[in-house]
Design an enzyme around this catalytic site. Sequence first.
Site: not given
Length: 237
Positions: A101-102, A104, A119, A151
């Site tokens: 994951a990142t 932004s 998440d 979800d």
Amino acid sequence: MTNASTVSEANLLQNPGVQSIRSSLRSMLRLSVVFPVGVLLVRTMAWTSSGNSHSQLIENLRRDGVIQSDRVFKALMETDRAHYCKDFPFEDSPQSIGYHATISAPHMVGPSGLVVGVDHIPQLVEQSISNVQTDNASLLAAGGLKLIVGDGRNGHLDHAPYDAIHVGAAAATVPEALLQQLRPGGRLVIPVGSRDGGQQLEQYDKTENGSFTRTPLMRVAYVPLTDRKRQWSGHEL
Ligand SMILES: *[C@@H]1O[C@H](CO)[C@@H](O)[C@H](O)[C@H]1NC(C)=O
Ligand SMILES: *[C@@H]1O[C@H](CO)[C@@H](O)[C@H](O)[C@H]1NC(C)=O
């Protein structure tokens, strides 16, 4: 939200306060900083706003026209990105936060109100809560921010309808639940498409009679909006 991620992750904003969403991007920028969201590589924008400190990064985002409102500028100034990513927090580019994951790039911004971050990776939600507590614990205590495991493709019915929904991962098709959970007059911003086939950031505005107006915004490259197993097998970070 939270940290984000990836995959199924969506930011749901309720009651955005005085300034309604002037532009989706500006709205997302703030969210991305406060609650980092999925991968974002915007091809139409170079990483020109990087700085050596948080304040320099935010000054540069204003200089480059990404931040146009004083309220957004102030909010961003008060939200040090170093609380939300360890590596290169003042670079105007996405950074890894583990779990595939990142967070932004900061040039992607928004308003205030009740924010629900979703998440599907529990560790990322825990990490988000811990980041926010380090930054400003009263955000969680005051109840204006909720970070939950779920979800993102299903949104979060408990607090619907929302004025704004931001998704930080690319969906093959726009999840129906997210459209349904928008308030009339509300806006969904979501990357749509596949990694190989090309993606674009799309804006969906819900009219008073429940119909939608779709506006393509720009070409982007996000990680896919998928299920937890497909995103992260549970081993390496
Ligand atoms: C912390 O968050 C509260 C809202 O819960 C806000 O009123 C306050 O200004 C914030 N403090 C800082 C230092 O940003
Ligand atoms: C709903 O509202 C939109 C925009 O205001 C309008 O273009 C459309 O014709 C309306 N649809 C119906 C079924 O009334």
